[in-house]
Write an enzyme that holds these catalytic residues in place. Structure first.
Site, PDB file in Angstrom:
ATOM      1  N   TYR A   1      11.513   9.204   6.137  1.00 30.43           N
ATOM      2  CA  TYR A   1      12.449   8.084   6.085  1.00 30.43           C
ATOM      3  C   TYR A   1      13.318   8.259   4.841  1.00 30.43           C
ATOM      4  O   TYR A   1      12.869   7.994   3.731  1.00 30.43           O
ATOM      5  CB  TYR A   1      11.633   6.796   6.014  1.00 30.43           C
ATOM      6  CG  TYR A   1      12.415   5.511   6.063  1.00 30.43           C
ATOM      7  CD1 TYR A   1      12.712   4.922   7.294  1.00 30.43           C
ATOM      8  CD2 TYR A   1      12.819   4.865   4.894  1.00 30.43           C
ATOM      9  CE1 TYR A   1      13.408   3.714   7.357  1.00 30.43           C
ATOM     10  CE2 TYR A   1      13.512   3.665   4.959  1.00 30.43           C
ATOM     11  CZ  TYR A   1      13.800   3.095   6.188  1.00 30.43           C
ATOM     12  OH  TYR A   1      14.479   1.897   6.251  1.00 30.43           O
TER      13      TYR A   1
ATOM     14  N   GLN B   1      16.073   7.166   2.761  1.00 34.93           N
ATOM     15  CA  GLN B   1      17.006   6.093   2.420  1.00 34.93           C
ATOM     16  C   GLN B   1      17.476   6.187   0.967  1.00 34.93           C
ATOM     17  O   GLN B   1      18.649   6.395   0.714  1.00 34.93           O
ATOM     18  CB  GLN B   1      16.363   4.728   2.678  1.00 34.93           C
ATOM     19  CG  GLN B   1      17.285   3.561   2.336  1.00 34.93           C
ATOM     20  CD  GLN B   1      16.595   2.219   2.542  1.00 34.93           C
ATOM     21  OE1 GLN B   1      16.198   1.877   3.649  1.00 34.93           O
ATOM     22  NE2 GLN B   1      16.439   1.468   1.479  1.00 34.93           N
TER      23      GLN B   1
ATOM     24  N   SER C   1      17.267  -0.006  -5.009  1.00 36.85           N
ATOM     25  CA  SER C   1      17.152  -1.302  -4.335  1.00 36.85           C
ATOM     26  C   SER C   1      18.384  -1.665  -3.516  1.00 36.85           C
ATOM     27  O   SER C   1      18.292  -2.301  -2.475  1.00 36.85           O
ATOM     28  CB  SER C   1      16.929  -2.407  -5.372  1.00 36.85           C
ATOM     29  OG  SER C   1      15.755  -2.168  -6.095  1.00 36.85           O
TER      30      SER C   1
ATOM     31  N   GLY D   1       8.938  10.285   0.775  1.00 37.12           N
ATOM     32  CA  GLY D   1       7.676  11.000   0.909  1.00 37.12           C
ATOM     33  C   GLY D   1       7.683  11.849   2.168  1.00 37.12           C
ATOM     34  O   GLY D   1       8.224  11.447   3.191  1.00 37.12           O
TER      35      GLY D   1
ATOM     36  N   ARG E   1     -23.668  -1.486 -17.760  1.00 41.20           N
ATOM     37  CA  ARG E   1     -23.352  -1.234 -19.165  1.00 41.20           C
ATOM     38  C   ARG E   1     -23.921  -2.332 -20.058  1.00 41.20           C
ATOM     39  O   ARG E   1     -23.830  -3.513 -19.753  1.00 41.20           O
ATOM     40  CB  ARG E   1     -21.828  -1.183 -19.306  1.00 41.20           C
ATOM     41  CG  ARG E   1     -21.339  -0.867 -20.684  1.00 41.20           C
ATOM     42  CD  ARG E   1     -19.822  -0.705 -20.642  1.00 41.20           C
ATOM     43  NE  ARG E   1     -19.247  -0.700 -21.945  1.00 41.20           N
ATOM     44  CZ  ARG E   1     -18.155  -1.347 -22.296  1.00 41.20           C
ATOM     45  NH1 ARG E   1     -17.500  -2.079 -21.399  1.00 41.20           N
ATOM     46  NH2 ARG E   1     -17.684  -1.271 -23.523  1.00 41.20           N
TER      47      ARG E   1
ATOM     48  N   GLN F   1     -16.071 -11.204 -20.877  1.00 42.57           N
ATOM     49  CA  GLN F   1     -15.994 -10.288 -19.737  1.00 42.57           C
ATOM     50  C   GLN F   1     -15.769 -11.090 -18.448  1.00 42.57           C
ATOM     51  O   GLN F   1     -14.907 -10.757 -17.635  1.00 42.57           O
ATOM     52  CB  GLN F   1     -17.305  -9.476 -19.657  1.00 42.57           C
ATOM     53  CG  GLN F   1     -17.269  -8.284 -18.695  1.00 42.57           C
ATOM     54  CD  GLN F   1     -16.653  -7.030 -19.328  1.00 42.57           C
ATOM     55  OE1 GLN F   1     -16.189  -7.071 -20.469  1.00 42.57           O
ATOM     56  NE2 GLN F   1     -16.628  -5.943 -18.588  1.00 42.57           N
TER      57      GLN F   1
ATOM     58  N   GLY G   1     -14.393   2.619 -22.783  1.00 39.89           N
ATOM     59  CA  GLY G   1     -13.850   3.971 -22.847  1.00 39.89           C
ATOM     60  C   GLY G   1     -14.021   4.751 -21.551  1.00 39.89           C
ATOM     61  O   GLY G   1     -13.125   5.481 -21.123  1.00 39.89           O
TER      62      GLY G   1
ATOM     63  N   GLU H   1       9.741  -0.818  -1.246  1.00 37.41           N
ATOM     64  CA  GLU H   1       9.922  -1.923  -0.297  1.00 37.41           C
ATOM     65  C   GLU H   1      10.371  -3.205  -0.983  1.00 37.41           C
ATOM     66  O   GLU H   1       9.884  -4.290  -0.669  1.00 37.41           O
ATOM     67  CB  GLU H   1       8.617  -2.180   0.470  1.00 37.41           C
ATOM     68  CG  GLU H   1       8.280  -1.127   1.484  1.00 37.41           C
ATOM     69  CD  GLU H   1       9.387  -0.936   2.515  1.00 37.41           C
ATOM     70  OE1 GLU H   1       9.894  -1.960   3.010  1.00 37.41           O
ATOM     71  OE2 GLU H   1       9.747   0.216   2.793  1.00 37.41           O
TER      72      GLU H   1
ATOM     73  N   ASP I   1      12.047  -4.077  -5.018  1.00 40.34           N
ATOM     74  CA  ASP I   1      11.604  -4.245  -6.401  1.00 40.34           C
ATOM     75  C   ASP I   1      11.122  -5.676  -6.605  1.00 40.34           C
ATOM     76  O   ASP I   1      11.759  -6.634  -6.157  1.00 40.34           O
ATOM     77  CB  ASP I   1      12.771  -3.939  -7.335  1.00 40.34           C
ATOM     78  CG  ASP I   1      12.401  -4.214  -8.782  1.00 40.34           C
ATOM     79  OD1 ASP I   1      11.890  -3.300  -9.437  1.00 40.34           O
ATOM     80  OD2 ASP I   1      12.614  -5.364  -9.246  1.00 40.34           O
TER      81      ASP I   1
END
Lengths: 664, 664
Positions: A135, A137, A144, A177, A310, A330, A401, A424, A426
């Site tokens: 596609y 475009q 946009s 793509g 953890r 958390q 980490g 599709e 912004d």
């Protein structure tokens, strides 16, 4: 191996029926069974392994994608999978590939904009993959704003052909793509020119590569646009660049479902209403909202499970340290994301219904709900994808980490997901479209036109902005109507304030430009109200299974009250609630976290993700994290030799003080 | 080439002296001249090219790091660069490498914790890089909580040695940079055990690899921990894993600056005050704040320049589209980040002074300011690194789709930066330390102990929470004292509210746990007040150069008012401002954006970054973006052949319908 389950104790603590929750999450028992079966099929197939993906070079990775796509197609044929299961198989393959565009954009574009003859000619070949399409475009200089595209398709009446041409560098097609290395065909968007007149942007089916040897056809320059964010991630996709040097195609390869060019070169609009094209847009965007809940739930699943494995600080008398999921900081970051995953799932479900509804209406020429539906899907696409991208990042920070290691799966999940904020539509541009819709709604209030659907509350704006909130104690915030009214009052007051400020400008367009940031904020408030409302409506349905509904009620409240806390200023500014009532909401939120805590692992188990799909050592179902992290490390190419390549040339001369005479 | 400058018109529009601003940004004319000279030296040296970095495989990338580090060392020796310039050269090399840890952690650890004899023995070798060292603290199962480390160093009085050992899998050293493949030595943190008694965590100098052939010494298992987030990025670093199997080192390799173990195995504390170690922590964290302003300013420079190149929508009569920097939504996201870059620069400058000040005090045994200084640096490390990581991501979204390309430089900048939120103190853990300091300050208010320095405003808390804000019209928000008082009132009210809620808990520790999210928010409010205050104080100094001070005043107001808008609920809840006054602040903010607009390009030029250092096609000084993006694309390895590797095996069988018999 079977017996090992570090999360067993967590799973025992759950206060609801996880199997029933899996069905709620999947949408139906049938959907659950299909996805469960296909996910296991993919997970057990060694061709689909992906644990080494981030270590591959660009060329190796791309070849791996070709191999997986071919293998997937082979399995689909062998097992004669129906389209629903075939698309699930591609989904669980979990690697961006040209097939996404072939099935997701090329075929729908022909279905949506082709004539019956065109569909009859092209679709059977596409369904059998005798041709592979993409596609085309966006252009190097144009994203946009589709109306700004520069590629031209000029009709030549002498030969009955269109001549496709790239007149400038910025008109090069850029990003599509599947274009870079694979597609044999493309739907190309170009300015239609007949007899010197520009009729704006239209779609054309263009062959790009020879079906014999795959080489680009004459006049076509095509290639890959290069590395993108992350290792692995979207680098498996051949996003491409494409230039035309006066490339000729037959006239009947213009998609003529809506407009036509005759043999004589006359441009004609068909009597098919243009609004029909919005149907496709609604379809694509509701699918994106569903994807958001998938991506978010994956990240939350990883972060939640690892937070239970953890341990940090809080050791008493030499005993084990505290599970980090026990810490309020958390929970305060993680549980609103868990709640959002469910919230987005249900609003996605509702959008699917909305798409069916609007399609049926369009077929009977009922366009009345279209503006509201369009605003709704545009806005929800924007807020769910932005929230999901942020949430994946937050999940990875919640893993400390180790979230930064590729083997945690989170870096790649983030890198793959983040373009959803841009493609599709912004996200900021979409919010401004919603903002315009909201302003239009306000301007029509006086005219007696009653707003309906998701915007109906604006009909009660005056009332909302006058009656104060009834909350006196923290638990009053658990009442659904209190929550809904607070969100309605906040949205209504922001919308009305924008409208008032807009009226101060002599030129309305100047006002839109100047106030755009405020309009975007009002649009967010409006869309969050929709998500909250749809979650509450979902809970008003009968939901079977021990404790299932109760858990969803808790998550719904967590979703709403965490938003209220985050945007407190807007709620208070509406005049509907006071700062004190806001503080009570926050108090209630803290209590809700304690109710989520014992159910957290089971709530992410309900997503029913295989370890293959999760692709994360930290998120493993059995919680056996550290030995596996250790094992993964040794697989890195750098560990193939004990002394690294480059030691003699670059390390030894430093240590031996020979650097000044070393030949580097 | 020289003449091409797409930004020339933007540069002409600037209302201030850019050259003078460069000196303000650098801190002094001398600092400007050094960094300018060294940056150009690096940029002009082909060995330091980095435009191909994201395309390299792990092994190639690592070898490239070794080559650059060796070349840098060679240049430093050849040019006899003093340490300040040598460290600038490593900085502009801009590739994470083992040398960062050697110079930044290994040497400082010996300087900070070694005895005079130890320094005399080890430092000369380290300075000459006859040995290369790293800093081995974190373990597979232990990050933030240093006291939880499991590695042991047991004294053996028979041989006068320590025996280093990794008793569990989770005790494996994990993450240290430079450890995996390069370092010959490490400062290893381990639990000191003498005569069966555990004395907690201490540092030991341990040789890891043979100086003859670089092979690991007996008993040592060492390797790389594998791929990390992003392509390029931190994968140039050999973060490592390390296990000890009863490895013996002489007793004098324990760092004995603070504690000692005698020949007989007696453990002794020296009379050196333990507080001295905080000096190093303050040093490291102030350096991190300075790094934050660098990383943020790089991202802002790229996004600002590309926002002036990129055009979308708004075309009138076929003319060019509007530069996206002209849109208020773009300004509303970009300009607060530009302002933050300057704000973090100045607060970093002040922290550098603070470090000097506290060092002098410590030398005279004056520990009075230490708690405040510690809270200050911990909190500022936390808020500046979090804000910077978010800002880099926002900058890349502000570049639309192209920001996602590696050639934009933003993905790698983001991937390299984001660990700053975790290392040297997890940002949430640090905020909670600040929260505890704030609670302690409140509890001492009654005792007559007057809070000083950055926390002095808490002495006026009662007054602040009673007197209402004087703002009546938008421009009243330009007065520095109005801004400062609003930030003080917000912080004070949040701190006081936490303290009151804390008092409701019978056990204070339960209260800290339950209220931790609120404490973290109060800590953020406190730290943002510091940044605002230091920006305003900077402006009270004489700042030379035409228009320079004026621009900084505008940025200071943008910084403060954008935070006020973002956290409006907290400001209103303080009672100091009303929602209406908040709306006036937002109105003023919009006006300020219009004042920033014509100066935006010049304000990022003032950072004086070379195109090499920026490493971004979108951020090029000359604005010649699209031809260069196009050129870069073709360098991708996938473009080496027109027909991709894998076509015969995986694409052709699909197209030719031979997939079911294909051998995949």
């Amino acid at each position: 191996m079977e017996a090992l389950d570090y999360h067993a104790e967590e799973r025992r603590k759950a206060e609801f029926d996880v199997e029933e929750m899996k069905i709620v999450w999947a949408g139906s028992r049938q959907a659950y069974e299909i996805s469960d079966r296909v996910a296991r099929l993919v997970a057990s197939d060694p061709v689909f392994r992906k644990d080494n993906r981030t270590m591959l070079s660009r060329k190796e990775l791309f070849k791996d994608t070709l191999k997986k796509a071919a293998h997937a197609w082979k399995r689909i044929m062998e097992l004669r999978l129906p389209e629903e299961e075939a698309s699930q198989l591609r989904f669980f393959m979990d690697q961006p590939a040209f097939t996404d565009l072939h099935w997701g954009m090329f075929i729908p574009a022909i279905k949506g904009s082709g004539t019956e003859e065109q569909k009859a000619k092209w679709l059977p070949m596409a369904y059998k993959m005798q041709i592979i399409g993409c596609y085309a475009q966006t252009e190097l200089g144009h994203g946009s704003n589709v109306q700004g595209l520069e590629t031209t398709a000029t009709f030549d009446p002498h030969t009955d052909e269109f001549v496709l041409h790239s007149p400038t560098l910025t008109s090069s097609k850029w990003w599509p793509g599947g274009l870079g290395k694979v597609s044999t065909h493309a739907v190309v968007y170009a300015r239609l020119i007949t007899d010197g007149q520009d009729h704006g942007v239209h779609g054309f089916i263009v062959q790009l590569r020879s079906l014999d040897d795959h080489s680009p056809l004459p006049g076509i320059t095509v290639g890959d646009i290069g590395m993108k964010f992350g290792s692995g991630a979207y680098n498996s996709m051949d996003n491409g660049v494409l230039r035309f040097d006066h490339v000729r195609i037959p006239r009947d390869q213009m998609l003529m479902g809506v407009s036509q060019v005759t043999r004589e070169g006359k441009y004609m609009q068909s009597d098919v209403p243009r609004q029909l094209v919005y149907g496709t847009m609604v379809y694509v965007r509701q699918a994106i909202v569903a994807d958001a809940s998938t991506a978010l739930s994956r990240a939350v699943c990883i972060a939640t499970r690892y937070s239970a494995v953890r341990r940090q600080f809080g050791s008493q008398n030499g005993g084990p340290e505290t599970q980090v999921i026990g810490y309020k900081t958390q929970q305060n970051r993680l549980f609103p994301l868990l709640a959002s995953a469910y919230a987005f799932r249900f609003v996605g479900e509702w959008l699917e219904w909305l798409y069916t509804d609007v399609t049926q209406r369009l077929q009977t020429n009922d366009f009345s709900t279209l503006p509201e539906v369009h605003a709704c899907t545009a806005g929800l696409k924007s807020i769910t994808t932005s929230a999901t991208a942020d949430a994946i990042e937050e999940c990875w920070k919640l893993c400390g980490g180790h979230g930064y290691l590729s083997s945690s799966g989170l870096p790649e999940l983030f890198a793959v997901y983040v373009p959803a904020c841009t493609y599709e539509g912004d996200n900021v541009v979409l919010l401004l479209q919603v903002g315009r819709f909201l302003m239009k709604t306000v301007s029509q209030l006086g005219s007696g036109k009653k707003p309906v659907g998701t915007i109906a509350y604006m009909g009660r704006a005056e009332h909302l902005l006058q009656c104060p909130c009834e909350v006196e104690k923290a638990e009053d915030w658990l009442k659904p109507h209190v929550i809904v009214e607070a969100f309605e009052a906040r949205a209504a007051s922001m919308v009305v304030a924008c409208a008032k400020n807009l009226n101060k400008f002599p030129e309305q367009e100047d006002g839109f430009a100047e106030l755009s940031a405020d309009l975007a904020e009002a649009a967010v408030a409006h869309c969050q109200l929709i998500v909250v409302t749809k979650f509450i409506e979902k809970l008003q349905q009968g939901i079977p299974g021990k404790g299932v509904k109760r858990q969803l009620e808790i998550l719904c409240n967590v979703y709403a009250l965490s938003l209220l806390h985050k945007h407190l200023g807007e709620f208070v500014a509406s005049g509907y609630i006071t700062s004190e009532q806001g503080a009570l909401a926050n108090e209630q939120l803290r209590l809700l976290y304690s109710q989520v805590r014992p159910n957290a692992i089971a709530l992410v188990d309900a997503f029913n993700y295989t370890d293959h799909f999760l692709g994360s050592v930290l998120g493993r179902y059995d919680g056996n994290v550290y030995p596996k992290l250790y094992e993964e490390a040794w697989k890195d190419p750098l560990n193939e030799t004990v002394v690294p390549d480059g030691y003699r040339e670059y390390i030894r001369p430093i240590l031996k003080q020979h650097i000044r005479v070393a030949r580097l």
